[in-house]
Write an enzyme that holds these catalytic residues in place. Sequence first.
Site, mmCIF file in Angstrom:
data_model
loop_
_atom_site.group_PDB
_atom_site.id
_atom_site.type_symbol
_atom_site.label_atom_id
_atom_site.label_comp_id
_atom_site.label_asym_id
_atom_site.label_seq_id
_atom_site.Cartn_x
_atom_site.Cartn_y
_atom_site.Cartn_z
ATOM 1 N N ASP A 51 0.826 -1.211 0.000
ATOM 2 C CA ASP A 51 0.000 0.000 0.000
ATOM 3 C C ASP A 51 0.859 1.259 0.000
ATOM 4 O OD1 ASP A 51 -2.194 -1.579 -0.033
ATOM 5 O OD2 ASP A 51 -2.860 -1.134 2.016
ATOM 6 N N THR A 52 2.169 1.078 -0.093
ATOM 7 C CA THR A 52 3.085 2.224 -0.093
ATOM 8 C C THR A 52 3.908 2.159 -1.370
ATOM 9 O OG1 THR A 52 4.571 0.885 1.274
ATOM 10 C CG2 THR A 52 3.149 2.460 2.417
#
Length: 282
Positions: A198-199
């Site tokens: 998610d990064t």
Amino acid sequence: MKSFVVAAVAGLLLSASSITAVPVETQSSEKTVPGNDFDRVVVIVLANANYDDAIKDPYFSKLAEKHNGLTLTNHKALTHPSQANYVGMISGSTSGVHLDFNSNIDDRKSIVDLLEKKNISWKAYQEGYPADGNCHTDSAIGLYRRKHNPFMSFTSISGSSNRCSKIVAGSQLDEDIKNNNVPQFVYYTPDMNNNGRDTNLTTASHWLSTFLESRIKKPAFSKNTLFVITWDEQETVVSVHNHVLTVLLGPMVKRSSLTDGVRYDHYSILKTVQKNVSFPQC
Ligand SMILES: *[C@@H]1O[C@H](CO)[C@@H](O)[C@H](O)[C@H]1NC(C)=O
Ligand SMILES: *[C@@H]1O[C@H](CO)[C@@H](O)[C@H](O)[C@H]1NC(C)=O
Ligand SMILES: *[C@@H]1O[C@H](CO)[C@@H](O)[C@H](O)[C@H]1NC(C)=O
């Protein structure tokens, strides 16, 4: 699929018996059975990066050089999306997995059955998983995702309170290091931010450097320990290659160069562990 070079290269350069591992010296309550090639393996699985991007990262690209390791330049993930890659790593097959939905596989064994047969201790450390000692079958809790925790997909584990208690929060690792009680098989899944999912790759790189560099020298974690750092799948789904970076680190790695271009895949992880414990079917 081939097992990793730790064995293969070592076998080439040395006779098998000369690389027999020295048992880990420990006062811990966990008994350590000495391995053929290594006494402990720590598998760390990051998420969603193309090989070509990961190898450009300043930390990932230098890992092998820094820690007596090998960069595997031709390692392929198994499929898309995530979950089947994790399940395949610990069971040698992706069957019974439907996309990233909760799976409940009851028709085959996993690495846990092999390890327990030889009394080899194991734990699955899952960042974000609750540290309350209960068995959580939820698909998501905070930044924890069950799809990245393949152990929960086997009913022989999720249905056994003893086995399920070996699935623990990531924070348990430091407790185990402190108590010199790190199991012989460690599967570590960083959370959805730390794994890069998610990064981004830079965040995953910063996370791993902080995580690994502060722990890799601690005897309870490092002595005759093989680290396998890999990615579940390539980020680009349209390409058929599914080429991911994998780095092996550890004092038992015998290398004549910093890279190994042999074709491996996630099944090689299982095979390497099986070979280490001399299971006859290998
Ligand atoms: C390697 O093999 C030995 C048994 O021969 C075992 O005690 C040790 O735990 C193994 N290491 C892993 C990580 O499987
Ligand atoms: C594993 O441990 C049990 C209980 O201590 C023992 O009975 C068994 O023989 C052990 N198995 C192996 C393969 O060492
Ligand atoms: C990666 O994420 C970090 C933290 O959110 C951010 O500062 C950085 O700019 C991002 N890098 C790229 C290349 O997107």
